[in-house]
Design an enzyme around this catalytic site. Sequence first.
Site, PDB file in Angstrom:
ATOM      1  N   SER A   1       0.807  -1.223   0.000  1.00 55.85           N
ATOM      2  CA  SER A   1       0.000   0.000   0.000  1.00 55.85           C
ATOM      3  C   SER A   1       0.839   1.272   0.000  1.00 55.85           C
ATOM      4  O   SER A   1       0.336   2.348  -0.292  1.00 55.85           O
ATOM      5  CB  SER A   1      -0.953   0.015   1.200  1.00 55.85           C
ATOM      6  OG  SER A   1      -0.230   0.086   2.404  1.00 55.85           O
TER       7      SER A   1
ATOM      8  N   LYS B   1      -0.183   3.810   6.770  1.00 60.85           N
ATOM      9  CA  LYS B   1      -0.730   4.775   5.819  1.00 60.85           C
ATOM     10  C   LYS B   1      -0.339   6.193   6.242  1.00 60.85           C
ATOM     11  O   LYS B   1       0.073   6.437   7.379  1.00 60.85           O
ATOM     12  CB  LYS B   1      -2.266   4.701   5.783  1.00 60.85           C
ATOM     13  CG  LYS B   1      -2.847   3.362   5.363  1.00 60.85           C
ATOM     14  CD  LYS B   1      -2.754   3.128   3.879  1.00 60.85           C
ATOM     15  CE  LYS B   1      -3.513   1.881   3.459  1.00 60.85           C
ATOM     16  NZ  LYS B   1      -2.973   0.643   4.036  1.00 60.85           N
TER      17      LYS B   1
END
Length: 203
Positions: free
Chosen positions: A128, A167
Amino acid sequence: MKQLSPRQQGIFQFIRDFMEERNYPPSVRDIVQGCKLSSTSVADYNLNIIEEQGYIRRARDISRGIELVGGSRPVRVPVIGQIAAGQPIPAPQPDAWSTAYLGESVEVPRDMLHGKVNVYALKVKGASMIDALIGDGDLVLMQQADTAEDGDTVAVWLKEEQAVTLKRLYRDDGRIRLQPANKRMKPLYVAPEDVEIQGKVVG
């Protein structure tokens, strides 16, 4: 680099030894006490010369803003686990910061720590953050934290989903946006009460 005076050599050696032992730079007051100087102004005068000669860099607006220039020894950082869905990040145990730590560890350049203490490493699982050059199987350097600024790359535990993820964090109209660095993935929007920040990426 030019030759330092004996006093300046002693101060420089004190800084090196202090950073080697504690993994963060000394304050000016630490130098005054450790080198038995008469005042902070004497320490500051000699530090300015050491900096002018190219041995250190100083950030004067930071209390421990001394950085060695080149030749600094690497630091061993404990590897305490991985960022994997389904379980929180393990908390570093007190012995992880000990020189006698027997678990897995990795050597990193001291400059990468930016003077931060109690830094640990985690193995990344997933892609990610690939556009931020953080790929599957990479190691990230983390510092324990339970708060973050917008744009920080953080490890967060999502309470409802029972998953942990890496993230960039942003606050968006009463929600938390967890932004991947992968153009193929969409951001994740969650309620603030569902998010528990467990650490910030520092390298």
